[in-house]
Design a protein around this motif. Structure first.
Motif, PDB file in Angstrom:
ATOM      1  N   ALA A 113      11.843  -1.435  -9.348  1.00 40.17           N
ATOM      2  CA  ALA A 113      10.898  -0.957 -10.364  1.00 40.17           C
ATOM      3  C   ALA A 113      11.313   0.378 -10.951  1.00 40.17           C
ATOM      4  CB  ALA A 113       9.498  -0.848  -9.752  1.00 40.17           C
ATOM      5  N   VAL A 114      12.046   1.192 -10.174  1.00 39.17           N
ATOM      6  CA  VAL A 114      12.501   2.509 -10.643  1.00 39.17           C
ATOM      7  C   VAL A 114      14.003   2.603 -10.364  1.00 39.17           C
ATOM      8  CG1 VAL A 114      11.931   4.970 -10.707  1.00 39.17           C
ATOM      9  CG2 VAL A 114      10.247   3.359  -9.820  1.00 39.17           C
ATOM     10  N   PRO A 115      14.808   1.805 -11.060  1.00 41.28           N
ATOM     11  CA  PRO A 115      16.225   1.697 -10.697  1.00 41.28           C
ATOM     12  C   PRO A 115      17.029   2.970 -10.921  1.00 41.28           C
ATOM     13  CG  PRO A 115      15.769   0.574 -12.774  1.00 41.28           C
ATOM     14  CD  PRO A 115      14.447   0.953 -12.199  1.00 41.28           C
ATOM     15  N   THR A 130       0.875  -1.168   0.000  1.00 37.70           N
ATOM     16  CA  THR A 130       0.000   0.000   0.000  1.00 37.70           C
ATOM     17  C   THR A 130       0.908   1.212   0.000  1.00 37.70           C
ATOM     18  OG1 THR A 130      -1.844  -1.069   1.162  1.00 37.70           O
ATOM     19  CG2 THR A 130      -1.699   1.333   1.298  1.00 37.70           C
ATOM     20  N   CYS A 131       0.644   2.170  -0.896  1.00 34.47           N
ATOM     21  CA  CYS A 131       1.574   3.288  -1.040  1.00 34.47           C
ATOM     22  C   CYS A 131       0.852   4.500  -1.622  1.00 34.47           C
ATOM     23  CB  CYS A 131       2.721   2.876  -1.969  1.00 34.47           C
ATOM     24  SG  CYS A 131       3.952   4.164  -2.260  1.00 34.47           S
ATOM     25  N   LEU A 132       0.957   5.629  -0.929  1.00 37.29           N
ATOM     26  CA  LEU A 132       0.506   6.899  -1.477  1.00 37.29           C
ATOM     27  C   LEU A 132       1.629   7.481  -2.320  1.00 37.29           C
ATOM     28  CD1 LEU A 132      -1.438   9.361  -1.655  1.00 37.29           C
ATOM     29  CD2 LEU A 132      -0.301  10.236   0.404  1.00 37.29           C
ATOM     30  N   VAL A 133       1.326   7.742  -3.585  1.00 34.74           N
ATOM     31  CA  VAL A 133       2.277   8.383  -4.487  1.00 34.74           C
ATOM     32  C   VAL A 133       1.883   9.854  -4.569  1.00 34.74           C
ATOM     33  CG1 VAL A 133       3.268   8.408  -6.794  1.00 34.74           C
ATOM     34  CG2 VAL A 133       2.502   6.234  -5.780  1.00 34.74           C
ATOM     35  N   LEU A 134       2.701  10.723  -3.987  1.00 35.83           N
ATOM     36  CA  LEU A 134       2.398  12.151  -3.937  1.00 35.83           C
ATOM     37  C   LEU A 134       3.518  12.916  -4.633  1.00 35.83           C
ATOM     38  CD1 LEU A 134       0.436  14.319  -2.845  1.00 35.83           C
ATOM     39  CD2 LEU A 134       1.911  14.482  -0.824  1.00 35.83           C
ATOM     40  N   PRO A 135       3.302  13.287  -5.901  1.00 36.68           N
ATOM     41  CA  PRO A 135       4.354  14.013  -6.626  1.00 36.68           C
ATOM     42  C   PRO A 135       4.539  15.415  -6.087  1.00 36.68           C
ATOM     43  CG  PRO A 135       2.724  13.047  -8.120  1.00 36.68           C
ATOM     44  CD  PRO A 135       2.142  12.998  -6.742  1.00 36.68           C
ATOM     45  N   ALA A 136       5.745  15.922  -6.214  1.00 37.51           N
ATOM     46  CA  ALA A 136       5.965  17.341  -5.973  1.00 37.51           C
ATOM     47  C   ALA A 136       5.278  18.114  -7.097  1.00 37.51           C
ATOM     48  CB  ALA A 136       7.461  17.640  -5.954  1.00 37.51           C
ATOM     49  N   GLY A 137       4.803  19.297  -6.785  1.00 35.80           N
ATOM     50  CA  GLY A 137       4.155  20.088  -7.831  1.00 35.80           C
ATOM     51  C   GLY A 137       2.745  19.619  -8.117  1.00 35.80           C
ATOM     52  N   ALA A 190       5.475   2.587 -10.425  1.00 37.03           N
ATOM     53  CA  ALA A 190       6.455   3.120 -11.377  1.00 37.03           C
ATOM     54  C   ALA A 190       5.759   3.790 -12.551  1.00 37.03           C
ATOM     55  CB  ALA A 190       7.369   1.999 -11.859  1.00 37.03           C
ATOM     56  N   GLY A 191       4.636   3.218 -12.988  1.00 38.31           N
ATOM     57  CA  GLY A 191       3.917   3.789 -14.110  1.00 38.31           C
ATOM     58  C   GLY A 191       3.329   5.146 -13.816  1.00 38.31           C
ATOM     59  N   ARG A 192       3.140   5.467 -12.536  1.00 40.12           N
ATOM     60  CA  ARG A 192       2.610   6.778 -12.146  1.00 40.12           C
ATOM     61  C   ARG A 192       3.714   7.811 -11.929  1.00 40.12           C
ATOM     62  NH1 ARG A 192      -2.951   7.050 -11.338  1.00 40.12           N
ATOM     63  NH2 ARG A 192      -3.824   4.992 -11.817  1.00 40.12           N
ATOM     64  N   LEU A 193       4.950   7.393 -11.980  1.00 42.64           N
ATOM     65  CA  LEU A 193       6.045   8.293 -11.604  1.00 42.64           C
ATOM     66  C   LEU A 193       6.750   8.945 -12.785  1.00 42.64           C
ATOM     67  CD1 LEU A 193       7.655   6.199  -8.729  1.00 42.64           C
ATOM     68  CD2 LEU A 193       6.480   8.402  -8.488  1.00 42.64           C
ATOM     69  N   GLY A 194       6.615   8.380 -13.972  1.00 41.57           N
ATOM     70  CA  GLY A 194       7.369   8.917 -15.097  1.00 41.57           C
ATOM     71  C   GLY A 194       8.839   8.572 -14.956  1.00 41.57           C
ATOM     72  N   PRO A 240      11.426   9.777 -12.543  1.00 41.67           N
ATOM     73  CA  PRO A 240      11.907  10.544 -11.392  1.00 41.67           C
ATOM     74  C   PRO A 240      13.402  10.362 -11.184  1.00 41.67           C
ATOM     75  CG  PRO A 240      10.908   8.522 -10.639  1.00 41.67           C
ATOM     76  CD  PRO A 240      10.683   8.565 -12.133  1.00 41.67           C
ATOM     77  N   ALA A 241      14.037  11.434 -10.693  1.00 43.51           N
ATOM     78  CA  ALA A 241      15.457  11.354 -10.347  1.00 43.51           C
ATOM     79  C   ALA A 241      15.654  11.034  -8.875  1.00 43.51           C
ATOM     80  CB  ALA A 241      16.151  12.678 -10.689  1.00 43.51           C
ATOM     81  N   ARG A 242      14.679  11.446  -8.037  1.00 42.73           N
ATOM     82  CA  ARG A 242      14.864  11.275  -6.593  1.00 42.73           C
ATOM     83  C   ARG A 242      13.502  11.025  -5.951  1.00 42.73           C
ATOM     84  NH1 ARG A 242      16.617  15.199  -2.164  1.00 42.73           N
ATOM     85  NH2 ARG A 242      18.074  14.012  -0.866  1.00 42.73           N
ATOM     86  N   LEU A 243      13.393   9.972  -5.189  1.00 39.83           N
ATOM     87  CA  LEU A 243      12.156   9.591  -4.516  1.00 39.83           C
ATOM     88  C   LEU A 243      12.389   9.537  -3.011  1.00 39.83           C
ATOM     89  CD1 LEU A 243      11.085   6.652  -6.871  1.00 39.83           C
ATOM     90  CD2 LEU A 243      10.103   8.953  -6.819  1.00 39.83           C
ATOM     91  N   ALA A 244      11.403  10.002  -2.252  1.00 42.31           N
ATOM     92  CA  ALA A 244      11.496   9.955  -0.787  1.00 42.31           C
ATOM     93  C   ALA A 244      10.498   8.920  -0.287  1.00 42.31           C
ATOM     94  CB  ALA A 244      11.198  11.318  -0.179  1.00 42.31           C
ATOM     95  N   VAL A 245      11.010   7.858   0.338  1.00 42.41           N
ATOM     96  CA  VAL A 245      10.155   6.794   0.841  1.00 42.41           C
ATOM     97  C   VAL A 245       9.917   6.989   2.339  1.00 42.41           C
ATOM     98  CG1 VAL A 245      10.946   5.161  -0.910  1.00 42.41           C
ATOM     99  CG2 VAL A 245      12.101   5.230   1.304  1.00 42.41           C
ATOM    100  N   ALA A 246       8.736   6.573   2.787  1.00 43.77           N
ATOM    101  CA  ALA A 246       8.377   6.720   4.193  1.00 43.77           C
ATOM    102  C   ALA A 246       9.396   6.042   5.088  1.00 43.77           C
ATOM    103  CB  ALA A 246       6.989   6.140   4.438  1.00 43.77           C
ATOM    104  N   ASP A 247       9.689   6.660   6.219  1.00 46.78           N
ATOM    105  CA  ASP A 247      10.654   6.099   7.166  1.00 46.78           C
ATOM    106  C   ASP A 247      10.258   4.704   7.615  1.00 46.78           C
ATOM    107  OD1 ASP A 247      11.577   8.683   6.874  1.00 46.78           O
ATOM    108  OD2 ASP A 247      11.781   9.075   9.021  1.00 46.78           O
ATOM    109  N   VAL A 248       8.949   4.438   7.693  1.00 48.07           N
ATOM    110  CA  VAL A 248       8.481   3.158   8.242  1.00 48.07           C
ATOM    111  C   VAL A 248       8.154   2.150   7.154  1.00 48.07           C
ATOM    112  CG1 VAL A 248       7.565   4.248  10.312  1.00 48.07           C
ATOM    113  CG2 VAL A 248       6.066   3.948   8.329  1.00 48.07           C
ATOM    114  N   MET A 249       8.447   2.441   5.902  1.00 43.94           N
ATOM    115  CA  MET A 249       8.144   1.483   4.837  1.00 43.94           C
ATOM    116  C   MET A 249       9.005   0.227   4.991  1.00 43.94           C
ATOM    117  SD  MET A 249       8.192   1.963   0.677  1.00 43.94           S
ATOM    118  CE  MET A 249       6.747   3.038   0.646  1.00 43.94           C
TER     119      MET A 249
END
Length: 374
Positions: free
Chosen positions: A126-128, A51-58, A100-104, A106-115
């Motif tokens: 998926a986004v190497p 389960t993951c919320l994908v929240l883009p900047a902008g 990954a399909g929702r991210l385009g 990305p150069a830098r992703l911030a994952v939740a501390d508790v993931m």
């Protein structure tokens, strides 16, 4: 948080997007936990299914990716009002590819501390090409500064735990084990307005000299000094945390009254020092100075406080070396303690909120050593 508060949640999502961009992050990837609750007003659980919320900047579209079988647990979230899409997946599909399909690109992703690492590594595969960093530094700057809804929830939590401390004479007496006393306190925490009890410390006699003692089968005796540290979340998800120290009849140790008076002075002085612009480490220093000058410096063995909100322990931490200046809306504990190994210990803890011109205490039970019938 109810759907009527969706405007506050939308504002949080917008601030998180802006903060992510300022931190040079293309998107936040938020797993179930307190960060997800903060942003959406609800949270499920993270097991082996992502389960993951994908929240883009902008301005990019936000989406909550969730297993279809767990989607009903998010029914109360006003997705349309928040501008968040719900995307489900079923066993046999690849949720990491869905993210990954929702991210385009990305150069830098911030994952939740508790993931869980299971999901962090799945997303990395998926986004190497994307660098991974932690979302905590981005979101903690927002979460440290409570809005009016959060402060009101913390007030309700503080009043609820005060009501439990006010009933302590019902359960705390000689001849009962710490475990039996804790069971009654646990039930009362729920009775008085919490969803559950997250922690119950009953530290009697020498056990009180261990700050994170929980409970044991030790039988409470007449003359014991007993540390009771309790708390839990209310319906909105915000937590209480309050410690008071009790005596079963007259304390057997002749130094209790004088030593406890030092602790009272330290706690009161630290609370009184809180105001906008004061550094967190300076609040800690105020409490520590009083205790050290009385000769008990080595017996105060933890920080003076911790932030509180959707987590019991969160930023800001009231500790030496933390030079952050406190601001209106910041909420944290002030809880100095004195611990005499093998004998007894004492702690006084209030949750306080920084106001525009000072401080508000959310706990209002007496700070005196409460003497119960022995």
């Amino acid at each position: 948080m109810s759907t009527k508060d969706s405007s506050a949640l939308r504002a949080r999502l917008d601030r998180a997007r802006t903060a992510a961009g300022a931190a040079g992050v293309d998107a936040l990837l938020i797993a179930p936990g307190s960060d997800l609750w903060y942003l959406l007003g609800g949270s499920g659980h993270s097991f082996e299914r992502l389960t993951c919320l994908v929240l883009p900047a902008g301005e990019g579209p936000a989406v909550l990716v969730v297993p279809r079988l767990e989607a009903p647990g998010y029914d109360a979230i006003p997705f349309d009002e928040l501008g968040v899409e719900l995307a489900t997946w079923v066993d046999g599909e690849d949720p990491y590819a869905l993210v990954a399909g929702r991210l385009g690109r990305p150069a830098r992703l911030a994952v939740a501390d508790v993931m869980p690492a299971l999901h962090v590594l799945g997303l990395r595969a998926a986004v190497p090409s994307a660098e991974q960093t932690l979302a905590g530094p981005v979101l903690r700057e927002l979460r440290m500064r409570k809005d009016d809804l959060e402060i009101e929830a913390l007030r309700r939590a503080g009043a609820a735990i005060d009501r439990v401390h006010a009933r302590m004479a019902e359960w705390l007496r000689a001849g009962r084990t710490e475990a039996a006393i804790a069971a009654d306190i646990t039930a009362a925490i729920v009775e008085e307005g919490h969803v559950r009890a997250d922690f119950v410390i009953v530290g009697s006699g020498p056990n009180g000299a261990s700050p994170h003692h929980t409970v044991s089968e030790r039988v409470v005796e007449s003359g014991d000094v007993v540390v009771i540290d309790i708390g839990g979340p209310v319906a909105e998800g915000y937590n209480s945390d309050s410690t008071r120290t009790y005596s079963i009849g007259t304390p057997r140790d002749t130094d209790v009254a004088q030593t406890y008076a030092v602790l009272q002075e330290a706690q009161r002085a630290a609370v009184d020092s809180v105001r906008p612009g004061v550094r967190a480490e300076d609040v800690d220093a105020v409490a520590r100075k009083v205790i050290a000058e009385a000769g008990f410096g080595p017996n105060f063995i933890h920080r003076t406080g911790h932030g509180i909100g959707l987590d019991v322990h969160e930023d800001p931490y009231i500790v030496s070396g933390n030079r952050i200046a406190v601001e209106p809306g910041m909420a944290f504990s002030v809880e100095p303690g004195i611990y005499l190994p093998g004998r007894w210990g004492a702690r006084i803890e209030d949750i306080v909120v920084v106001t525009p011109d000072g401080v508000e205490s959310l706990n209002n039970q007496p700070h005196e050593l409460v003497m119960l019938p022995g």
